[in-house]
Design an enzyme around this catalytic site. Structure first.
Site, PDB file in Angstrom:
ATOM      1  N   PHE A  48       0.803  -1.215   0.000  1.00  0.00           N
ATOM      2  CA  PHE A  48       0.000   0.000   0.000  1.00  0.00           C
ATOM      3  C   PHE A  48       0.842   1.274   0.000  1.00  0.00           C
ATOM      4  O   PHE A  48       0.381   2.308   0.488  1.00  0.00           O
ATOM      5  CB  PHE A  48      -0.913   0.002   1.232  1.00  0.00           C
ATOM      6  CG  PHE A  48      -1.838  -1.188   1.282  1.00  0.00           C
ATOM      7  CD1 PHE A  48      -2.952  -1.248   0.449  1.00  0.00           C
ATOM      8  CD2 PHE A  48      -1.582  -2.245   2.132  1.00  0.00           C
ATOM      9  CE1 PHE A  48      -3.802  -2.339   0.487  1.00  0.00           C
ATOM     10  CE2 PHE A  48      -2.430  -3.356   2.170  1.00  0.00           C
ATOM     11  CZ  PHE A  48      -3.540  -3.400   1.343  1.00  0.00           C
ATOM     12  N   ASP A 100       3.054   2.762  10.200  1.00  0.00           N
ATOM     13  CA  ASP A 100       2.181   2.383   9.079  1.00  0.00           C
ATOM     14  C   ASP A 100       1.434   1.093   9.445  1.00  0.00           C
ATOM     15  O   ASP A 100       1.278   0.194   8.639  1.00  0.00           O
ATOM     16  CB  ASP A 100       3.035   2.182   7.813  1.00  0.00           C
ATOM     17  CG  ASP A 100       2.186   2.143   6.551  1.00  0.00           C
ATOM     18  OD1 ASP A 100       1.043   2.635   6.557  1.00  0.00           O
ATOM     19  OD2 ASP A 100       2.685   1.605   5.536  1.00  0.00           O
ATOM     20  N   ASP A 133      -0.406   7.726   5.747  1.00  0.00           N
ATOM     21  CA  ASP A 133      -1.877   7.803   5.712  1.00  0.00           C
ATOM     22  C   ASP A 133      -2.415   8.950   6.573  1.00  0.00           C
ATOM     23  O   ASP A 133      -3.426   8.791   7.269  1.00  0.00           O
ATOM     24  CB  ASP A 133      -2.494   6.457   6.113  1.00  0.00           C
ATOM     25  CG  ASP A 133      -1.981   5.323   5.248  1.00  0.00           C
ATOM     26  OD1 ASP A 133      -2.139   5.400   4.021  1.00  0.00           O
ATOM     27  OD2 ASP A 133      -1.383   4.372   5.784  1.00  0.00           O
ATOM     28  N   HIS A 168      -4.960   1.334  11.707  1.00  0.00           N
ATOM     29  CA  HIS A 168      -5.444   2.699  11.491  1.00  0.00           C
ATOM     30  C   HIS A 168      -6.568   3.124  12.435  1.00  0.00           C
ATOM     31  O   HIS A 168      -7.193   4.151  12.213  1.00  0.00           O
ATOM     32  CB  HIS A 168      -5.905   2.859  10.039  1.00  0.00           C
ATOM     33  CG  HIS A 168      -4.758   2.952   9.070  1.00  0.00           C
ATOM     34  ND1 HIS A 168      -3.450   2.937   9.475  1.00  0.00           N
ATOM     35  CD2 HIS A 168      -4.729   3.068   7.724  1.00  0.00           C
ATOM     36  CE1 HIS A 168      -2.666   3.038   8.410  1.00  0.00           C
ATOM     37  NE2 HIS A 168      -3.419   3.112   7.338  1.00  0.00           N
ATOM     38  N   GLY A 175       4.201  -2.182  10.690  1.00  0.00           N
ATOM     39  CA  GLY A 175       3.354  -2.500   9.526  1.00  0.00           C
ATOM     40  C   GLY A 175       4.173  -3.041   8.379  1.00  0.00           C
ATOM     41  O   GLY A 175       4.348  -2.400   7.339  1.00  0.00           O
ATOM     42  N   SER A 227       2.494  -4.744  17.978  1.00  0.00           N
ATOM     43  CA  SER A 227       3.382  -3.595  18.125  1.00  0.00           C
ATOM     44  C   SER A 227       3.545  -3.104  19.569  1.00  0.00           C
ATOM     45  O   SER A 227       4.687  -2.914  20.021  1.00  0.00           O
ATOM     46  CB  SER A 227       2.873  -2.483  17.199  1.00  0.00           C
ATOM     47  OG  SER A 227       3.449  -1.264  17.496  1.00  0.00           O
ATOM     48  N   ASP A 263       5.128  -6.636  12.832  1.00  0.00           N
ATOM     49  CA  ASP A 263       3.774  -6.937  12.341  1.00  0.00           C
ATOM     50  C   ASP A 263       3.347  -8.268  12.949  1.00  0.00           C
ATOM     51  O   ASP A 263       4.177  -9.183  13.062  1.00  0.00           O
ATOM     52  CB  ASP A 263       3.778  -7.046  10.802  1.00  0.00           C
ATOM     53  CG  ASP A 263       2.408  -6.806  10.178  1.00  0.00           C
ATOM     54  OD1 ASP A 263       1.431  -7.447  10.609  1.00  0.00           O
ATOM     55  OD2 ASP A 263       2.323  -5.996   9.246  1.00  0.00           O
ATOM     56  N   GLY A 287      -2.986  -9.074   9.574  1.00  0.00           N
ATOM     57  CA  GLY A 287      -3.746  -8.061   8.846  1.00  0.00           C
ATOM     58  C   GLY A 287      -4.490  -7.101   9.755  1.00  0.00           C
ATOM     59  O   GLY A 287      -4.859  -7.427  10.889  1.00  0.00           O
TER      60      GLY A 287
HETATM   61  N1  SAH Z   1       3.907  -0.824   5.073  1.00  0.00           N
HETATM   62  C1  SAH Z   1       3.089  -1.720   4.261  1.00  0.00           C
HETATM   63  C2  SAH Z   1       1.604  -1.652   4.583  1.00  0.00           C
HETATM   64  C3  SAH Z   1       1.235  -1.960   6.005  1.00  0.00           C
HETATM   65  S1  SAH Z   1      -0.470  -2.420   6.177  1.00  0.00           S
HETATM   66  C4  SAH Z   1       3.331  -1.479   2.771  1.00  0.00           C
HETATM   67  O1  SAH Z   1       4.244  -0.732   2.397  1.00  0.00           O
HETATM   68  O2  SAH Z   1       2.617  -2.040   1.950  1.00  0.00           O
HETATM   69  C5  SAH Z   1      -0.657  -2.456   7.926  1.00  0.00           C
HETATM   70  C6  SAH Z   1      -0.047  -3.673   8.608  1.00  0.00           C
HETATM   71  O3  SAH Z   1      -0.094  -3.384  10.004  1.00  0.00           O
HETATM   72  C7  SAH Z   1      -0.791  -4.992   8.419  1.00  0.00           C
HETATM   73  O4  SAH Z   1       0.072  -5.949   7.868  1.00  0.00           O
HETATM   74  C8  SAH Z   1      -1.244  -5.407   9.831  1.00  0.00           C
HETATM   75  O5  SAH Z   1      -1.129  -6.784  10.112  1.00  0.00           O
HETATM   76  C9  SAH Z   1      -0.302  -4.602  10.697  1.00  0.00           C
HETATM   77  N2  SAH Z   1      -0.830  -4.274  12.020  1.00  0.00           N
HETATM   78  C10 SAH Z   1      -1.986  -3.654  12.324  1.00  0.00           C
HETATM   79  N3  SAH Z   1      -2.100  -3.480  13.645  1.00  0.00           N
HETATM   80  C11 SAH Z   1      -0.988  -4.020  14.204  1.00  0.00           C
HETATM   81  C12 SAH Z   1      -0.515  -4.168  15.548  1.00  0.00           C
HETATM   82  N4  SAH Z   1      -1.198  -3.697  16.581  1.00  0.00           N
HETATM   83  N5  SAH Z   1       0.662  -4.793  15.750  1.00  0.00           N
HETATM   84  C13 SAH Z   1       1.382  -5.264  14.708  1.00  0.00           C
HETATM   85  N6  SAH Z   1       0.997  -5.140  13.428  1.00  0.00           N
HETATM   86  C14 SAH Z   1      -0.169  -4.533  13.179  1.00  0.00           C
HETATM   87 MG    MG Z   2      -0.064   3.011   4.883  1.00  0.00          MG
END
Ligand code: SAH
Ligand code: MG
Length: 221
Positions: A30, A153, A182, A156, A58, A136, A83, A87
């Site tokens: 993304f 990242d 974002d 959200h 992320g 995280s 991560d 997802g």
């Molecule tokens: N940086 C990536 C996109 C990240 S999408 C790119 O360049 O494409 C967001 C990611 O954050 C997802 O894979 C999701 O599993 C992870 N995520 C969401 N909440 C999280 C949390 N609390 N701890 C760890 N990972 C998390």
């Molecule tokens: Mg993003």
């Protein structure tokens, strides 16, 4: 590359080599190319100036990780990426950003780790990455080393974005760089949680270094 003309006397922002750029563009994820180039430039600057590891929240399938890994490689440091690989909310079955090819059929849940590993391996960047598989806030709570850059990242929702900010910013070394993805000041363009942690960073002593689309680069000395 962009068609931005180079200003005389001002060095061009560092950009990844052709192989790294191709791997980034081919990777699932993304991160738009123009924002990725801004992330890369911030990562190279932070890594070279601080010599400290770069941390991403992320990882997903490794798209932005490729850029942090190459920046770390150049500076002789490492990219760390956190991560749980299950997802975010919006990536679950039935939601807007779901990719059915990322479901582990045996477990019945999302699992982006296999594609993440294949992506970093194919890009030749595996030696420069430490993948931290977990939530995280839990990883942040046991983390003990200073960081040169934190790239937020991950999830959200306000709960996740706030926990990422509160968990990782204390590990940022003086002069460290905070990058938030974002960030949408207008609610019509997207969710507000990343925007709120960006505002909080500004209120807590960070200054803005650059803006590229929804990517914000901040620094605190
Ligand atoms: N940086 C990536 C996109 C990240 S999408 C790119 O360049 O494409 C967001 C990611 O954050 C997802 O894979 C999701 O599993 C992870 N995520 C969401 N909440 C999280 C949390 N609390 N701890 C760890 N990972 C998390
Ligand atoms: Mg993003």
């Amino acid at each position: 590359m962009t068609d931005t003309a180079q200003v005389a006397g001002v060095p061009a922002a560092p950009s990844p080599g052709a192989g790294v750029l191709a791997a980034f563009e081919a990777a699932t994820g993304f991160m738009p190319v123009d924002e990725g180039l801004a992330l890369y430039a911030a990562a190279v600057e932070a890594a070279q100036r601080t010599g400290l590891p770069l941390l991403e929240v992320g990882s997903y399938c490794g798209r932005s990780t490729i850029l942090l890994a190459d920046a770390a490689r150049q500076a002789g440091t490492l990219a760390l990426t956190v991560d749980h690989h299950r997802g975010s909310e919006e990536q679950q079955p039935g939601w807007e950003y779901h990719d059915a090819s990322l479901v582990d059929p045996e477990v019945g849940l999302m699992d982006t780790l296999p594609r993440f590993r294949r992506t970093l391996h194919a890009a030749g960047l595996e030696p420069y990455v430490i993948a931290l598989v977990g939530r995280s806030p839990q990883v942040a709570a046991v983390w003990g080393a200073p960081l040169g850059l934190v790239f937020v990242d991950g999830g959200h929702t306000d709960e996740h974005a706030t926990a990422d900010y509160e968990g990782w910013v204390p590990h940022l070394a003086p002069g460290g760089v905070l990058v938030v993805h974002d960030v949408f000041p207008d609610p019509a363009d997207g969710g507000q949680a990343p925007y709120r942690i960006y505002l909080r960073a500004l209120a807590e002593g960070f200054t803005e270094v650059s803006v590229h689309g929804s990517l914000r680069v901040l620094r605190r000395d």
